[in-house]
Design an enzyme around this catalytic site. Structure first.
Site, mmCIF file in Angstrom:
data_model
loop_
_atom_site.group_PDB
_atom_site.id
_atom_site.type_symbol
_atom_site.label_atom_id
_atom_site.label_comp_id
_atom_site.label_asym_id
_atom_site.label_seq_id
_atom_site.Cartn_x
_atom_site.Cartn_y
_atom_site.Cartn_z
ATOM 1 N N CYS A 1 -10.843 8.781 -4.841
ATOM 2 C CA CYS A 1 -11.725 8.592 -6.000
ATOM 3 C C CYS A 1 -10.970 9.091 -7.216
ATOM 4 O O CYS A 1 -9.874 9.637 -7.101
ATOM 5 C CB CYS A 1 -12.982 9.446 -5.861
ATOM 6 S SG CYS A 1 -13.923 9.116 -4.374
ATOM 7 N N ARG B 1 -8.423 3.821 -8.698
ATOM 8 C CA ARG B 1 -8.582 4.741 -7.567
ATOM 9 C C ARG B 1 -9.898 4.513 -6.815
ATOM 10 O O ARG B 1 -10.153 5.138 -5.781
ATOM 11 C CB ARG B 1 -8.554 6.193 -8.057
ATOM 12 C CG ARG B 1 -7.269 6.565 -8.783
ATOM 13 C CD ARG B 1 -7.303 8.006 -9.215
ATOM 14 N NE ARG B 1 -7.412 8.890 -8.081
ATOM 15 C CZ ARG B 1 -6.405 9.298 -7.345
ATOM 16 N NH1 ARG B 1 -5.183 8.923 -7.626
ATOM 17 N NH2 ARG B 1 -6.602 10.114 -6.327
ATOM 18 N N TRP C 1 -14.654 5.853 -4.595
ATOM 19 C CA TRP C 1 -14.207 4.988 -3.510
ATOM 20 C C TRP C 1 -14.869 5.581 -2.283
ATOM 21 O O TRP C 1 -14.467 6.621 -1.783
ATOM 22 C CB TRP C 1 -12.686 5.030 -3.402
ATOM 23 C CG TRP C 1 -12.180 4.233 -2.238
ATOM 24 C CD1 TRP C 1 -11.760 4.713 -1.034
ATOM 25 C CD2 TRP C 1 -12.022 2.823 -2.174
ATOM 26 N NE1 TRP C 1 -11.374 3.672 -0.228
ATOM 27 C CE2 TRP C 1 -11.521 2.511 -0.892
ATOM 28 C CE3 TRP C 1 -12.277 1.780 -3.077
ATOM 29 C CZ2 TRP C 1 -11.255 1.208 -0.504
ATOM 30 C CZ3 TRP C 1 -12.005 0.485 -2.669
ATOM 31 C CH2 TRP C 1 -11.501 0.211 -1.399
ATOM 32 N N ASN D 1 -12.861 14.614 -5.319
ATOM 33 C CA ASN D 1 -12.019 13.591 -4.704
ATOM 34 C C ASN D 1 -11.428 14.205 -3.437
ATOM 35 O O ASN D 1 -10.819 15.263 -3.508
ATOM 36 C CB ASN D 1 -10.904 13.186 -5.677
ATOM 37 C CG ASN D 1 -9.792 12.403 -4.995
ATOM 38 O OD1 ASN D 1 -8.633 12.546 -5.326
ATOM 39 N ND2 ASN D 1 -10.141 11.584 -4.039
ATOM 40 N N GLY D 2 -11.651 13.546 -2.306
ATOM 41 C CA GLY D 2 -11.100 14.074 -1.050
ATOM 42 C C GLY D 2 -12.073 13.836 0.079
ATOM 43 O O GLY D 2 -13.006 13.043 -0.042
ATOM 44 N N GLU E 1 5.339 -9.670 10.397
ATOM 45 C CA GLU E 1 4.877 -9.018 9.164
ATOM 46 C C GLU E 1 5.982 -9.019 8.095
ATOM 47 O O GLU E 1 5.730 -9.311 6.931
ATOM 48 C CB GLU E 1 4.409 -7.596 9.514
ATOM 49 C CG GLU E 1 4.068 -6.681 8.358
ATOM 50 C CD GLU E 1 2.925 -7.164 7.475
ATOM 51 O OE1 GLU E 1 2.249 -8.141 7.817
ATOM 52 O OE2 GLU E 1 2.756 -6.568 6.395
ATOM 53 N N LYS F 1 5.620 -10.976 4.490
ATOM 54 C CA LYS F 1 5.750 -10.295 3.195
ATOM 55 C C LYS F 1 6.829 -10.964 2.349
ATOM 56 O O LYS F 1 6.660 -11.150 1.143
ATOM 57 C CB LYS F 1 6.119 -8.813 3.392
ATOM 58 C CG LYS F 1 4.982 -7.941 3.797
ATOM 59 C CD LYS F 1 3.961 -7.779 2.675
ATOM 60 C CE LYS F 1 2.775 -6.949 3.109
ATOM 61 N NZ LYS F 1 1.897 -7.560 4.114
ATOM 62 N N GLU G 1 5.472 -14.289 1.023
ATOM 63 C CA GLU G 1 4.374 -14.275 0.044
ATOM 64 C C GLU G 1 4.760 -13.670 -1.294
ATOM 65 O O GLU G 1 4.207 -14.070 -2.309
ATOM 66 C CB GLU G 1 3.110 -13.618 0.612
ATOM 67 C CG GLU G 1 3.168 -12.124 0.761
ATOM 68 C CD GLU G 1 1.841 -11.514 1.203
ATOM 69 O OE1 GLU G 1 0.778 -12.000 0.787
ATOM 70 O OE2 GLU G 1 1.883 -10.535 1.957
ATOM 71 N N HIS H 1 15.590 -20.382 22.589
ATOM 72 C CA HIS H 1 14.824 -21.584 22.934
ATOM 73 C C HIS H 1 14.601 -22.493 21.729
ATOM 74 O O HIS H 1 13.688 -23.321 21.737
ATOM 75 C CB HIS H 1 13.486 -21.195 23.566
ATOM 76 C CG HIS H 1 13.652 -20.430 24.835
ATOM 77 N ND1 HIS H 1 14.072 -21.008 26.004
ATOM 78 C CD2 HIS H 1 13.509 -19.113 25.100
ATOM 79 C CE1 HIS H 1 14.157 -20.082 26.948
ATOM 80 N NE2 HIS H 1 13.825 -18.917 26.423
ATOM 81 N N LYS I 1 -6.352 -11.261 -3.592
ATOM 82 C CA LYS I 1 -6.427 -10.055 -2.753
ATOM 83 C C LYS I 1 -7.452 -10.224 -1.641
ATOM 84 O O LYS I 1 -7.236 -9.823 -0.521
ATOM 85 C CB LYS I 1 -6.766 -8.847 -3.640
ATOM 86 C CG LYS I 1 -6.813 -7.531 -2.892
ATOM 87 C CD LYS I 1 -5.440 -7.122 -2.394
ATOM 88 C CE LYS I 1 -5.480 -5.923 -1.479
ATOM 89 N NZ LYS I 1 -4.294 -5.869 -0.601
HETATM 90 C C1 F6R Z 1 -0.677 -10.122 3.295
HETATM 91 C C2 F6R Z 1 -2.096 -9.907 3.073
HETATM 92 C C3 F6R Z 1 -3.062 -10.875 3.670
HETATM 93 C C4 F6R Z 1 -4.308 -10.139 4.201
HETATM 94 C C5 F6R Z 1 -5.356 -11.148 4.707
HETATM 95 C C6 F6R Z 1 -6.547 -10.466 5.324
HETATM 96 O O1 F6R Z 1 0.101 -9.135 2.687
HETATM 97 O O2 F6R Z 1 -2.493 -8.974 2.414
HETATM 98 O O3 F6R Z 1 -2.473 -11.628 4.673
HETATM 99 O O4 F6R Z 1 -3.921 -9.270 5.218
HETATM 100 O O5 F6R Z 1 -5.778 -11.972 3.652
HETATM 101 O O6 F6R Z 1 -7.222 -9.664 4.418
HETATM 102 P P1 F6R Z 1 -8.255 -8.569 4.882
HETATM 103 O O7 F6R Z 1 -7.512 -7.553 5.675
HETATM 104 O O8 F6R Z 1 -8.830 -8.021 3.614
HETATM 105 O O9 F6R Z 1 -9.291 -9.274 5.727
#
Ligand code: F6R
Length: 610
Positions: free
Chosen positions: A2, A27, A74, A98-99, A483, A487, A490, A506, A605
């Site tokens: 927070c 935050r 948060w 916060n904590g 992963e 990354k 993207e 293969h 996001k």
């Molecule tokens: C990649 C990324 C996305 C999310 C995906 C699921 O870096 O952030 O692939 O992991 O959109 O999102 P959540 O976890 O919010 O359901």
């Protein structure tokens, strides 16, 4: 995570608090509030929602004060709502925090027996009541606070004001961030410097276990328990306001990568009892009896969270010997899965709002399964609708590319696997204690792994012009190859593929020539020798191998053109440590290619459409 702010001085505190909160909104942003003192009376104004909502709710009122506190929340304990928003009050004591307070439940029960009435579901409110209870016994504000905090376990940065001693504000920290700002006849407390950067660049950073008394005359600091005065150095900050919001980091993604030791510490805090070898099942809202009955697990998620799910399968099947299926959420809901009666569906989602994941969760519930959500956002749809929830306490993730949320999901899955293994009698108590001991060392090992940053940057400088990239991993680290590739795709827009290393021969081996960088994950586990052979196969076709290996693994070095070494941990936690250089590599490549790291093209996001 927070944000807190406090002001004591000669200007009207209300706009200072609101401006400060806006700078701290990164935050947390699910509820907000302020408290201010006038004529020995404290007024508290709070609301669910963002700072803008709080600002609108007081618009047009002529509020004035010279001392006040603010908070942006948060949620960790209790859903986002006005009652759970800070500041909290007990008698004339008003506080922001916060904590996470680990022993809040016991403290609350005790205080309730003594007649204290609680109005929120938060852990924070107990600190307020504790201070109030000691001040009722005749202790001064300062001594009551010192005495109260002796009983509190966990992490906190708090700001407190008191109607009985209206000239002062107290601030104390333990394991949560707190900075003090020193202006001309005005003083600030905050979780982060941007909150007051508009007014002063002179700061003091208190240490754990120090108490600050702030009046309009100045700040005095002493040991919380020893009461001994402490002399502190004032530092002049040179950051620009934009830099300051990111804590001095260039991008939120990098900041979030560096927040992982804290995020993991917060995620494990209070959730297991190492001496007893027991996971705190209350935190999973599960009972040992329910776990014992589980004979099949489905792990369902999207994107990076799906990679966590794949790793969860390795952990659960290996530790607890319960069969798992892993599904991409958008596949699960349309494939008519067969979900036996004794199944548990684990949904993994940072945001708790991903449309495909929510639809899969609802489908699982329709099929009669119990759902456990591993989720980062308190009060999100997934968390609200699930039968049980485990919150990852990573704090808000602002960068679109998920980093700290991923490693805290892995931490949650590790704890869940131990709990299940214990309920099933699949692990001996000595083995469980060893697993806990390694978990306790994890934040420190992550901290150590982050020191690899400069070496990763060198690799990025070498390869950022590449058109394609191949990531290879085996066993529990195969999903880390996926992963790393995701990354890179993207945020740097380089085409990349993640493969189980044994599959290379293969098909994908045909792609290898001297333009193809191949990153090989080579921890010293039972398949180490196998991955070394895969590296040889790449070398003999002219490919460039970047090895990511455990410290001291010289055999990896001789087979690679570049090698990155990481601290040793147990098999199940290697994905946490080994994801660090891959996230950093994608980050540096994206920066070198001048890409928008925090907001990559075409992405959002939280993906709330199917
Ligand atoms: C990649 C990324 C996305 C999310 C995906 C699921 O870096 O952030 O692939 O992991 O959109 O999102 P959540 O976890 O919010 O359901």
């Amino acid at each position: 995570m927070c944000g807190i702010i406090g002001y004591v001085g000669k200007r009207n505190a209300i706009p200072v608090l609101i401006n400060g909160l806006k700078r701290l909104e990164y935050r947390g942003y699910d509820s907000a509030g302020i408290a201010f003192l006038n004529d020995n009376k404290i007024t508290v104004r709070r609301c669910a929602g963002k700072i803008r909502d709080l600002e609108n709710s007081i618009k047009g009122e002529r509020l004035r004060s010279f001392i006040g506190l603010g908070h942006t929340r948060w949620a960790t304990h209790g859903r986002p709502s006005e009652e759970n928003a800070h500041p909290h009050r007990a008698g004339g004591i008003v506080l922001v925090h916060n904590g996470i307070i680990e022993n809040y439940f016991e403290l609350k029960e005790d205080l309730k027996k003594k007649g204290h009435v609680f109005t929120s579901e938060t852990d924070t409110e107990v600190i307020c009541h504790l201070i109030y209870s000691f001040s009722q016994k005749g202790l001064s504000f300062e001594d009551a606070t010192r005495e109260a905090l002796k009983h509190v376990e966990g992490a906190y940065a708090i700001g407190v004001i008191n109607e009985r001693e209206p000239d002062r504000m107290l601030a104390v920290k333990k394991d949560s961030p707190l900075v003090l700002g020193l202006g001309e006849g005005e003083f600030f407390i905050a979780s982060d410097i941007p909150a007051f950067l508009k007014y002063t660049r002179d700061v003091i950073i208190p240490e754990n276990g120090e108490l600050a008394v702030i009046t309009d005359k100045g700040v005095s600091i002493s040991g919380l328990i020893s009461k001994k005065p402490v002399r502190k150095q004032t530092t002049r900050i040179t950051w620009s306001p934009a830099m300051a919001e990111k804590g001095g980091y260039r991008h939120f993604m990098l900041k979030e990568i560096y927040e992982q030791p804290r995020a993991i510490s917060d995620t494990i805090r209070g959730r297991f009892f190492p001496e007893k070898g027991v996971v705190n099942l209350e935190e999973f809202s599960l009972r040992a009896g329910d776990l014992k009955k589980v004979n099949k697990i489905f792990l369902v998620a999207c994107g990076t969270s799906w990679h966590a799910a794949l790793i969860g399968k390795y952990m659960i099947e290996d530790m607890a010997r319960v069969p798992c299926e892993v599904d991409i959420a958008s596949e699960f809901r349309y494939r008519r899965p067969i979900v036996p009666e004794d199944s548990l569906v684990i949904v993994i989602t940072q945001s708790g709002e991903t449309a495909d994941t929510i639809a899969a969760q609802r489908e699982a519930q329709k099929l009669g399964a119990r759902v456990l959500s591993i989720c980062n956002v308190v009060g999100s749809t997934s968390a609200r609708e699930a039968d049980s929830v485990f919150y990852t306490h990573s704090g808000p993730e602002i960068g679109v590319a998920s980093t700290k949320a991923f490693t805290t999901q892995l931490t949650g899955l590790y704890l869940f696997s131990i709990a299940l293994a214990k309920a099933k009698g699949a692990l001996k108590s000595g083995e469980i204690k060893e697993l806990f001991s390694e978990l306790l060392q994890l934040p420190e090992k992550v901290e150590k792994a982050l020191r690899i940053n400069n070496a990763v940057l060198k690799v990025a400088r070498k390869f950022y012009h590449a058109r394609d990239f191949l990531y290879l991993g085996r066993g529990i680290n195969y999903p880390i190859a996926l992963e790393g590739a995701l990354k890179l795709k993207e945020i740097s827009y380089i085409h990349a593929e993640g493969y189980p290393a044994g599959e290379m021969k293969h098909g994908p081996i045909a792609l290898i020539d001297n333009n193809m960088p191949v990153l090989a994950l080579a921890p010293d586990d039972k398949v180490f020798e196998k991955i070394l052979s895969n590296m040889e196969e790449v070398n003999s076709r002219g490919g460039k191998v970047i090895a990511v290996a455990t410290e001291g693994a010289a055999k990896a070095l001789v087979r690679a053109s570049h090698a990155l070494f990481l601290p040793k941990t147990n098999y199940y936690l290697t994905p946490v440590i080994f994801s660090i250089p891959l996230h950093l590599l994608a980050y540096h490549m994206a920066v070198l290619r001048k890409c928008n790291v925090d907001q990559p093209r075409n992405l959002a996001k939280s993906v709330t459409v199917e």
